[in-house]
Design an enzyme around this catalytic site. Structure first.
Site, PDB file in Angstrom:
ATOM      1  N   ASN A 134      32.213  -6.052  42.758  1.00 24.64           N
ATOM      2  CA  ASN A 134      32.257  -5.210  41.558  1.00 24.64           C
ATOM      3  C   ASN A 134      31.132  -4.189  41.584  1.00 24.64           C
ATOM      4  OD1 ASN A 134      30.582  -7.524  41.216  1.00 24.64           O
ATOM      5  ND2 ASN A 134      30.522  -7.209  39.015  1.00 24.64           N
ATOM      6  N   GLU A 188      38.253  -6.896  42.940  1.00 19.00           N
ATOM      7  CA  GLU A 188      39.618  -6.925  43.463  1.00 19.00           C
ATOM      8  C   GLU A 188      40.096  -5.528  43.824  1.00 19.00           C
ATOM      9  OE1 GLU A 188      38.358  -8.289  40.770  1.00 19.00           O
ATOM     10  OE2 GLU A 188      39.646  -9.852  39.932  1.00 19.00           O
ATOM     11  N   CYS A 204      41.120  -9.536  35.896  1.00 20.44           N
ATOM     12  CA  CYS A 204      41.295  -8.890  34.597  1.00 20.44           C
ATOM     13  C   CYS A 204      42.654  -8.202  34.522  1.00 20.44           C
ATOM     14  CB  CYS A 204      40.160  -7.898  34.337  1.00 20.44           C
ATOM     15  SG  CYS A 204      40.377  -6.312  35.186  1.00 20.44           S
ATOM     16  N   CYS A 227      43.171  -5.174  36.826  1.00 23.45           N
ATOM     17  CA  CYS A 227      43.376  -5.569  38.230  1.00 23.45           C
ATOM     18  C   CYS A 227      44.762  -6.161  38.435  1.00 23.45           C
ATOM     19  CB  CYS A 227      42.296  -6.547  38.688  1.00 23.45           C
ATOM     20  SG  CYS A 227      40.698  -5.731  38.924  1.00 23.45           S
TER      21      CYS A 227
HETATM   22  N1  THU Z   1      34.950  -8.059  37.096  1.00 24.16           N
HETATM   23  C1  THU Z   1      35.547  -8.078  38.332  1.00 24.16           C
HETATM   24  O1  THU Z   1      34.950  -7.648  39.319  1.00 24.16           O
HETATM   25  N2  THU Z   1      36.796  -8.577  38.430  1.00 24.16           N
HETATM   26  C2  THU Z   1      37.527  -9.048  37.375  1.00 24.16           C
HETATM   27  O2  THU Z   1      38.711  -9.329  37.523  1.00 24.16           O
HETATM   28  C3  THU Z   1      36.875  -9.245  36.072  1.00 24.16           C
HETATM   29  C4  THU Z   1      35.611  -8.518  35.882  1.00 24.16           C
HETATM   30  C5  THU Z   1      33.590  -7.506  36.954  1.00 24.16           C
HETATM   31  C6  THU Z   1      33.529  -6.187  36.272  1.00 24.16           C
HETATM   32  C7  THU Z   1      32.130  -6.171  35.717  1.00 24.16           C
HETATM   33  O3  THU Z   1      31.252  -5.692  36.699  1.00 24.16           O
HETATM   34  C8  THU Z   1      31.809  -7.637  35.474  1.00 24.16           C
HETATM   35  O4  THU Z   1      32.780  -8.389  36.196  1.00 24.16           O
HETATM   36  C9  THU Z   1      31.848  -8.053  34.011  1.00 24.16           C
HETATM   37  O5  THU Z   1      33.030  -7.666  33.425  1.00 24.16           O
END
Ligand code: THU
Length: 129
Positions: free
Chosen positions: A42, A55, A86, A89
């Protein structure tokens, strides 16, 4: 590829997370049908909405190198419990995966689960092309 191996790769991808705002590190390891693995982490932004999840990072890396056949993705984080993808994604992946695509998560006991993509994204919006 072995599930545990893909999970390990996902965990090590977390070291490249840029998450100074949430301090949540997420890693992804995307396995193609041909056996290649694309990693993602992320990448946050001071304008929070510009953040890119692990993702989508992995998918965009793979897609932009010509990959279109995906087998599975392992998603891990430092949250200490399962880190399900999320909504954004899920919609993003829906564009590029087939019905046999699998999502691999790890629960708080450290046990892996392997579920079909349809578990996370039933009845999705699709335009036939
Ligand atoms: N995040 C992801 O990388 N993938 C997900 O499916 C959910 C959220 C990250 C985004 C952000 O940097 C942190 O988690 C908090 O939301």
């Amino acid at each position: 590829m072995d599930i545990n191996e893909l999970i390990k790769i996902s965990e090590s991808a977390q070291k490249f997370s840029y998450s100074p705002y949430s301090h949540i590190t997420v890693g992804a390891a995307l396995l193609t049908k041909s056996g290649k693995v694309y990693t993602g982490a992320n990448i946050e932004n001071a304008s929070y909405g510009a953040t890119i999840c692990a993702e989508r990072t992995a998918f965009v890396k793979a897609l932009s190198e010509g990959e279109h056949d995906f087998e599975a993705i392992a998603i891990t984080s430092n949250l200490g419990h399962e880190t399900a993808p999320c909504g954004i994604c899920r919609q993003f992946m829906d564009e590029f995966v087939k019905d046999d695509f699998k999502i691999i998560l790890v629960n708080k006991e450290g046990e892996p689960s392997v579920r079909p993509f349809s578990y996370f994204m039933p009845d999705s919006f699709r335009i036939e092309n």
